[in-house]
Design a protein around this motif. Structure first.
Motif, PDB file in Angstrom:
ATOM      1  N   ILE A 102      16.850   2.119  -7.447  1.00 25.03           N
ATOM      2  CA  ILE A 102      16.734   2.190  -8.910  1.00 25.03           C
ATOM      3  C   ILE A 102      15.362   1.697  -9.350  1.00 25.03           C
ATOM      4  CG2 ILE A 102      17.635   1.267 -11.078  1.00 25.03           C
ATOM      5  CD1 ILE A 102      20.395   1.197  -9.740  1.00 25.03           C
ATOM      6  N   PHE A 103      14.921   0.596  -8.763  1.00 22.66           N
ATOM      7  CA  PHE A 103      13.597   0.060  -9.109  1.00 22.66           C
ATOM      8  C   PHE A 103      12.511   1.083  -8.825  1.00 22.66           C
ATOM      9  CE2 PHE A 103       9.683  -2.102  -7.913  1.00 22.66           C
ATOM     10  CZ  PHE A 103       9.494  -2.972  -8.968  1.00 22.66           C
ATOM     11  N   VAL A 104      12.535   1.683  -7.650  1.00 29.40           N
ATOM     12  CA  VAL A 104      11.502   2.650  -7.271  1.00 29.40           C
ATOM     13  C   VAL A 104      11.583   3.897  -8.143  1.00 29.40           C
ATOM     14  CG1 VAL A 104      10.705   4.138  -5.411  1.00 29.40           C
ATOM     15  CG2 VAL A 104      11.369   1.811  -4.910  1.00 29.40           C
ATOM     16  N   ALA A 141      -0.313  -0.027  -5.443  1.00 26.84           N
ATOM     17  CA  ALA A 141       0.378  -0.782  -6.480  1.00 26.84           C
ATOM     18  C   ALA A 141       1.888  -0.664  -6.335  1.00 26.84           C
ATOM     19  CB  ALA A 141      -0.062  -0.295  -7.859  1.00 26.84           C
ATOM     20  N   LEU A 142       2.376   0.544  -6.105  1.00 27.61           N
ATOM     21  CA  LEU A 142       3.823   0.731  -5.974  1.00 27.61           C
ATOM     22  C   LEU A 142       4.346   0.067  -4.702  1.00 27.61           C
ATOM     23  CD1 LEU A 142       6.414   1.898  -7.082  1.00 27.61           C
ATOM     24  CD2 LEU A 142       5.850   4.087  -5.994  1.00 27.61           C
ATOM     25  N   ALA A 143       3.613   0.193  -3.601  1.00 26.13           N
ATOM     26  CA  ALA A 143       4.028  -0.451  -2.355  1.00 26.13           C
ATOM     27  C   ALA A 143       4.042  -1.972  -2.511  1.00 26.13           C
ATOM     28  CB  ALA A 143       3.102  -0.040  -1.211  1.00 26.13           C
ATOM     29  N   SER A 193       8.540   8.374  -3.138  1.00 26.52           N
ATOM     30  CA  SER A 193       8.836   8.393  -4.576  1.00 26.52           C
ATOM     31  C   SER A 193       7.623   8.800  -5.406  1.00 26.52           C
ATOM     32  CB  SER A 193       9.340   7.016  -5.017  1.00 26.52           C
ATOM     33  OG  SER A 193       8.391   6.017  -4.756  1.00 26.52           O
ATOM     34  N   LEU A 194       6.425   8.362  -4.998  1.00 21.74           N
ATOM     35  CA  LEU A 194       5.234   8.722  -5.764  1.00 21.74           C
ATOM     36  C   LEU A 194       4.942  10.213  -5.656  1.00 21.74           C
ATOM     37  CD1 LEU A 194       3.478   6.825  -7.459  1.00 21.74           C
ATOM     38  CD2 LEU A 194       1.751   6.968  -5.684  1.00 21.74           C
ATOM     39  N   LEU A 195       5.186  10.791  -4.491  1.00 23.63           N
ATOM     40  CA  LEU A 195       4.991  12.229  -4.331  1.00 23.63           C
ATOM     41  C   LEU A 195       5.935  12.999  -5.252  1.00 23.63           C
ATOM     42  CD1 LEU A 195       3.773  14.694  -2.942  1.00 23.63           C
ATOM     43  CD2 LEU A 195       5.453  14.410  -1.106  1.00 23.63           C
ATOM     44  N   GLY A 206      11.529  12.957 -12.808  1.00 24.31           N
ATOM     45  CA  GLY A 206      11.059  12.152 -11.681  1.00 24.31           C
ATOM     46  C   GLY A 206      12.116  11.174 -11.212  1.00 24.31           C
ATOM     47  N   ILE A 207      12.773  10.505 -12.156  1.00 22.77           N
ATOM     48  CA  ILE A 207      13.826   9.545 -11.793  1.00 22.77           C
ATOM     49  C   ILE A 207      14.966  10.246 -11.068  1.00 22.77           C
ATOM     50  CG2 ILE A 207      15.598   8.026 -12.758  1.00 22.77           C
ATOM     51  CD1 ILE A 207      13.588   7.308 -14.970  1.00 22.77           C
TER      52      ILE A 207
END
Length: 301
Positions: A102-104, A141-143, A193-195, A206-207
């Motif tokens: 959910i966070f990602v 940043a996301l990692a 997730s970023l892709l 996206g979600i």
């Protein structure tokens, strides 16, 4: 207008704007600035209060079981019946994988989808920043955010184990293994997730795509593993199914590399299988990074 009158001319008004005469930041400094800005945005810092609800809500959801496990360790040790933590460090991320997903799923669109929707990418690239720098800053940043989400609860569990006076050497090794798994989860989930988020400017799409890629594949893979393991004479074949979900893929590498207990119905059936899990994990990261770079090379500015 008579021929004797002069023709009207333009007038330049001085409205007080001043040119920038300070030091120009380097490409690396600009990339680092984008990294920190994105990391703050993922947690809703500097934004409206509603933007902080989901990220900090998931932080609390992750911390609560860690605090409970730490208390159990201290109380159990004081009563003389517990000599090690109830939950191994390497299993914590898999136990809380729903909260991580959910966070990602919310963080990745926040990092890139809004830039696509509001066409702010040209502003970033008007400086010495290159497209590949943009991709690297967003991925980093996301990692980092995902790593912190997993690592901080692990630290709470580790401090609880030390307070319970469990063997410090054993707990330190287990904690470091848990951090190693957190790094793998952070990199893999950030790339995937970023892709997905970069393919649409709509946060909702996206979600939904990220939830499908993480939660749906995890549920499907673990169900198939349990089904094959219970109904096949050669139950070791069930472990190979873990290659088809990012969550179980990382867990399989942990099982092989750290000798961890599998958190799915079946882990890699052999050392060869574990090596295959590692190769697939590395290929997944490389392919996602390559696809992201190509994606942003095609974005018009």
């Amino acid at each position: 207008m008579s021929q004797s009158e002069p023709a009207p001319t333009g007038v330049i008004h001085d409205i007080g704007y001043r040119g920038y005469g300070g030091t120009r930041l380097s490409r690396r400094r600009i990339g680092f600035g984008l990294y920190t800005h994105t990391l703050r945005g993922i947690f809703g810092l500097g934004r409206a209060a509603k933007s902080k609800v989901v990220p900090f809500g998931m932080v609390i959801v992750m911390l609560l079981p860690a605090v409970i496990l730490a208390v159990i360790s201290v109380v159990g040790a004081s009563q003389g019946g517990l000599t090690e933590p109830v939950l191994p460090y390497t299993r914590f991320a898999m136990v809380t994988q729903a909260a991580i997903a959910i966070f990602v799923a919310v963080a990745a669109p926040q990092a890139v989808s809004l830039d696509l929707r509001f066409h702010t990418l040209p502003l970033y690239l008007s400086r010495p920043l290159e497209r590949v720098d943009y991709v690297r800053a967003k991925l980093a940043a996301l990692a980092t955010a995902v790593f912190l989400l997993i690592a901080v609860p692990l630290l709470v569990m580790y401090l609880g184990a030390l307070a319970a006076e469990f063997d410090a050497g054993t707990q330190t090794v287990g904690f470091l293994k848990g951090l190693g798994g957190a790094v793998m989860f952070a990199v893999v989930l950030a790339c995937v997730s970023l892709l997905i988020a970069s393919l649409t400017s709509r946060r909702g799409f996206g979600i939904a795509g990220i939830i499908t890629a993480l939660v749906f594949t995890y549920a499907t893979v673990t169900s198939l593993e349990a089904l094959v393991a219970s109904g096949s004479a050669n139950s070791s074949s069930a472990g190979w199914i873990g290659l088809f979900s990012p969550m179980t893929l990382v867990d399989g590498v942990q099982v092989w590399a750290f000798g961890a207990e599998p958190s799915s119905p079946a882990g890699p059936p052999s050392d060869t299988a574990g090596l295959v899990f590692l190769v697939v994990l590395l290929l997944l990261v490389v392919v996602c990074y390559w696809a992201l770079v190509r994606r942003y090379r095609k974005v018009k500015i």
